[in-house]
Design a protein around this motif. Sequence first.
Motif, PDB file in Angstrom:
ATOM      1  N   LYS A 269     112.089  17.109  17.684  1.00  0.00           N
ATOM      2  CA  LYS A 269     111.112  16.403  17.615  1.00  0.00           C
ATOM      3  C   LYS A 269     111.661  15.303  16.280  1.00  0.00           C
ATOM      4  O   LYS A 269     111.338  13.507  17.361  1.00  0.00           O
ATOM      5  N   GLU A 270     111.447  15.712  15.288  1.00  0.00           N
ATOM      6  CA  GLU A 270     111.342  14.877  14.255  1.00  0.00           C
ATOM      7  C   GLU A 270     113.059  13.747  14.828  1.00  0.00           C
ATOM      8  O   GLU A 270     112.666  12.599  14.507  1.00  0.00           O
ATOM      9  N   ARG A 271     114.006  14.036  15.247  1.00  0.00           N
ATOM     10  CA  ARG A 271     114.918  13.353  15.602  1.00  0.00           C
ATOM     11  C   ARG A 271     114.850  12.102  16.636  1.00  0.00           C
ATOM     12  O   ARG A 271     114.932  10.857  16.647  1.00  0.00           O
ATOM     13  N   TYR A 272     113.879  12.458  18.099  1.00  0.00           N
ATOM     14  CA  TYR A 272     113.410  11.202  18.920  1.00  0.00           C
ATOM     15  C   TYR A 272     112.590   9.876  18.113  1.00  0.00           C
ATOM     16  O   TYR A 272     112.500   9.395  18.458  1.00  0.00           O
ATOM     17  N   ILE A 273     111.782  10.683  17.388  1.00  0.00           N
ATOM     18  CA  ILE A 273     111.029   9.542  16.186  1.00  0.00           C
ATOM     19  C   ILE A 273     111.845   9.121  15.601  1.00  0.00           C
ATOM     20  O   ILE A 273     111.533   8.176  16.029  1.00  0.00           O
ATOM     21  N   VAL A 274     112.021   9.360  14.798  1.00  0.00           N
ATOM     22  CA  VAL A 274     114.008   8.433  14.277  1.00  0.00           C
ATOM     23  C   VAL A 274     114.142   7.278  15.445  1.00  0.00           C
ATOM     24  O   VAL A 274     114.462   6.537  14.501  1.00  0.00           O
ATOM     25  N   ILE A 275     115.343   7.893  16.115  1.00  0.00           N
ATOM     26  CA  ILE A 275     115.454   7.416  17.037  1.00  0.00           C
ATOM     27  C   ILE A 275     115.025   6.033  17.363  1.00  0.00           C
ATOM     28  O   ILE A 275     114.533   5.038  18.294  1.00  0.00           O
ATOM     29  N   ALA A 276     113.414   6.354  17.667  1.00  0.00           N
ATOM     30  CA  ALA A 276     112.134   5.841  18.409  1.00  0.00           C
ATOM     31  C   ALA A 276     111.606   4.739  17.876  1.00  0.00           C
ATOM     32  O   ALA A 276     111.879   3.178  17.745  1.00  0.00           O
ATOM     33  N   CYS A 277     111.531   4.601  16.576  1.00  0.00           N
ATOM     34  CA  CYS A 277     111.385   4.036  15.289  1.00  0.00           C
ATOM     35  C   CYS A 277     112.855   2.839  15.198  1.00  0.00           C
ATOM     36  O   CYS A 277     113.182   1.513  15.086  1.00  0.00           O
ATOM     37  N   VAL A 278     114.086   3.318  15.300  1.00  0.00           N
ATOM     38  CA  VAL A 278     115.166   2.569  15.300  1.00  0.00           C
ATOM     39  C   VAL A 278     115.377   1.851  16.360  1.00  0.00           C
ATOM     40  O   VAL A 278     115.517   0.725  15.680  1.00  0.00           O
ATOM     41  N   LEU A 279     114.945   2.157  17.773  1.00  0.00           N
ATOM     42  CA  LEU A 279     114.861   1.171  18.646  1.00  0.00           C
ATOM     43  C   LEU A 279     113.419   0.271  18.682  1.00  0.00           C
ATOM     44  O   LEU A 279     114.496  -1.213  18.765  1.00  0.00           O
ATOM     45  N   GLY A 280     112.837   0.715  18.489  1.00  0.00           N
ATOM     46  CA  GLY A 280     111.529  -0.355  18.112  1.00  0.00           C
ATOM     47  C   GLY A 280     112.213  -1.623  17.383  1.00  0.00           C
ATOM     48  O   GLY A 280     111.650  -2.286  17.500  1.00  0.00           O
ATOM     49  N   VAL A 281     112.765  -1.075  15.256  1.00  0.00           N
ATOM     50  CA  VAL A 281     113.223  -2.621  14.967  1.00  0.00           C
ATOM     51  C   VAL A 281     114.160  -3.284  16.021  1.00  0.00           C
ATOM     52  O   VAL A 281     113.979  -4.394  15.456  1.00  0.00           O
ATOM     53  N   ALA A 282     114.993  -2.148  16.089  1.00  0.00           N
ATOM     54  CA  ALA A 282     115.961  -3.446  17.101  1.00  0.00           C
ATOM     55  C   ALA A 282     115.492  -4.390  18.162  1.00  0.00           C
ATOM     56  O   ALA A 282     115.926  -5.329  18.382  1.00  0.00           O
ATOM     57  N   LEU A 283     114.615  -3.663  18.694  1.00  0.00           N
ATOM     58  CA  LEU A 283     113.741  -4.643  19.664  1.00  0.00           C
ATOM     59  C   LEU A 283     113.172  -5.089  18.994  1.00  0.00           C
ATOM     60  O   LEU A 283     112.857  -6.715  20.278  1.00  0.00           O
ATOM     61  N   ILE A 284     112.548  -5.684  18.126  1.00  0.00           N
ATOM     62  CA  ILE A 284     111.773  -6.543  17.307  1.00  0.00           C
ATOM     63  C   ILE A 284     112.930  -7.831  17.241  1.00  0.00           C
ATOM     64  O   ILE A 284     112.271  -8.677  17.085  1.00  0.00           O
ATOM     65  N   LEU A 285     113.656  -7.359  16.397  1.00  0.00           N
ATOM     66  CA  LEU A 285     114.994  -8.147  15.609  1.00  0.00           C
ATOM     67  C   LEU A 285     115.343  -8.821  17.171  1.00  0.00           C
ATOM     68  O   LEU A 285     115.864 -10.294  16.846  1.00  0.00           O
ATOM     69  N   LEU A 286     115.722  -8.433  18.081  1.00  0.00           N
ATOM     70  CA  LEU A 286     116.310  -9.395  19.340  1.00  0.00           C
ATOM     71  C   LEU A 286     115.630 -10.115  19.534  1.00  0.00           C
ATOM     72  O   LEU A 286     115.745 -10.901  20.491  1.00  0.00           O
ATOM     73  N   SER A 287     114.157  -9.184  19.858  1.00  0.00           N
ATOM     74  CA  SER A 287     112.396 -10.695  20.515  1.00  0.00           C
ATOM     75  C   SER A 287     112.843 -11.647  19.638  1.00  0.00           C
ATOM     76  O   SER A 287     112.588 -13.267  20.624  1.00  0.00           O
ATOM     77  N   GLU A 288     113.473 -12.027  18.697  1.00  0.00           N
ATOM     78  CA  GLU A 288     113.603 -12.857  17.344  1.00  0.00           C
ATOM     79  C   GLU A 288     114.666 -14.074  17.810  1.00  0.00           C
ATOM     80  O   GLU A 288     114.581 -15.225  18.142  1.00  0.00           O
ATOM     81  N   LEU A 289     115.528 -13.423  18.670  1.00  0.00           N
ATOM     82  CA  LEU A 289     116.543 -13.739  18.624  1.00  0.00           C
ATOM     83  C   LEU A 289     117.119 -14.625  19.373  1.00  0.00           C
ATOM     84  O   LEU A 289     117.279 -15.890  19.930  1.00  0.00           O
ATOM     85  N   VAL A 290     116.275 -14.185  21.261  1.00  0.00           N
ATOM     86  CA  VAL A 290     115.592 -15.047  22.418  1.00  0.00           C
ATOM     87  C   VAL A 290     114.633 -15.724  22.405  1.00  0.00           C
ATOM     88  O   VAL A 290     114.034 -15.388  22.014  1.00  0.00           O
ATOM     89  N   PRO A 291     115.397 -17.132  22.636  1.00  0.00           N
ATOM     90  CA  PRO A 291     114.195 -18.047  23.176  1.00  0.00           C
ATOM     91  C   PRO A 291     112.582 -17.667  24.075  1.00  0.00           C
ATOM     92  O   PRO A 291     113.373 -16.920  24.928  1.00  0.00           O
ATOM     93  N   SER A 292     111.742 -18.149  23.533  1.00  0.00           N
ATOM     94  CA  SER A 292     110.259 -17.497  24.807  1.00  0.00           C
ATOM     95  C   SER A 292     109.990 -18.448  25.256  1.00  0.00           C
ATOM     96  O   SER A 292     109.872 -19.297  25.052  1.00  0.00           O
ATOM     97  N   GLY A 293     110.429 -18.220  26.574  1.00  0.00           N
ATOM     98  CA  GLY A 293     109.117 -19.049  27.295  1.00  0.00           C
ATOM     99  C   GLY A 293     107.482 -19.191  27.594  1.00  0.00           C
ATOM    100  O   GLY A 293     107.063 -19.458  28.318  1.00  0.00           O
ATOM    101  N   SER A 294     107.433 -18.205  26.778  1.00  0.00           N
ATOM    102  CA  SER A 294     105.602 -17.885  27.333  1.00  0.00           C
ATOM    103  C   SER A 294     104.598 -18.871  26.380  1.00  0.00           C
ATOM    104  O   SER A 294     103.540 -19.018  26.334  1.00  0.00           O
ATOM    105  N   THR A 295     105.303 -19.296  25.272  1.00  0.00           N
ATOM    106  CA  THR A 295     104.661 -20.679  24.653  1.00  0.00           C
ATOM    107  C   THR A 295     104.888 -21.771  25.331  1.00  0.00           C
ATOM    108  O   THR A 295     105.173 -22.050  26.427  1.00  0.00           O
ATOM    109  N   LYS A 296     102.457 -22.479  25.510  1.00  0.00           N
ATOM    110  CA  LYS A 296     102.821 -23.236  26.396  1.00  0.00           C
ATOM    111  C   LYS A 296     102.567 -24.341  25.583  1.00  0.00           C
ATOM    112  O   LYS A 296     101.335 -24.874  24.333  1.00  0.00           O
ATOM    113  N   LYS A 297     103.430 -25.956  25.517  1.00  0.00           N
ATOM    114  CA  LYS A 297     102.212 -26.573  24.455  1.00  0.00           C
ATOM    115  C   LYS A 297     101.388 -27.320  25.625  1.00  0.00           C
ATOM    116  O   LYS A 297     101.264 -27.530  26.763  1.00  0.00           O
ATOM    117  N   ALA A 298     100.881 -27.974  24.768  1.00  0.00           N
ATOM    118  CA  ALA A 298      99.882 -29.344  24.631  1.00  0.00           C
ATOM    119  C   ALA A 298     100.251 -29.865  26.023  1.00  0.00           C
ATOM    120  O   ALA A 298      99.677 -30.124  27.144  1.00  0.00           O
TER     121      ALA A 298
END
Length: 172
Positions: A18-47
């Motif tokens: 169980k602990e191994r899965y928690i560590v792997i999930a945390c590492v994947l979560g951090v990786a996804l957060i870092l990747l989301s900063e690299l990909v431009p987001s189309g969700s921000t709406k300009k005035a």
Amino acid sequence: MDSKLLPLVNKIKSLKHKERYIVIACVLGVALILLSELVPSGSTKKADDGMDYQEYIVSLEEKTQDIISSIDGVGKCKVMITLCETDESFYASNIEENTDSGHISKKNEYVFYEDNNNDSPVLIKQTFPKVMGVAVVCQGGDNAFVKERVISAVSSLFGISSAKISVSKISR
């Protein structure tokens, strides 16, 4: 494998299931957060991405024309809509009040967000004006029954009185 990563991998392997899965999930979560900063987001709406005043009128007229022309007996039609005033935009702002020795001073600043290295104000709400009157010219405009149905439909669509709706026969 890199000598710095080897102790970390061995430590993860020694963890319980169980602990191994928690560590792997945390590492994947951090990786996804870092990747989301690299990909431009189309969700921000300009005035200025919102619909402008002219587009709004054209859209209303086209949709109204489509609805009215589908009423039995109307035939080909043209629609013109008049609006009260213009559109209005509301932007986020910070208001700072100071009361010093009986004097009140206010400081109002708009809230901005950065989008593609440009600062844009944060749009809270955009309102478009209400419909003031509608003119409909159609092939069946001389038929009293058709005229009544068109007036009823337009009145229901825009919440205006029948006195603000004109229906006429199209000239040939």
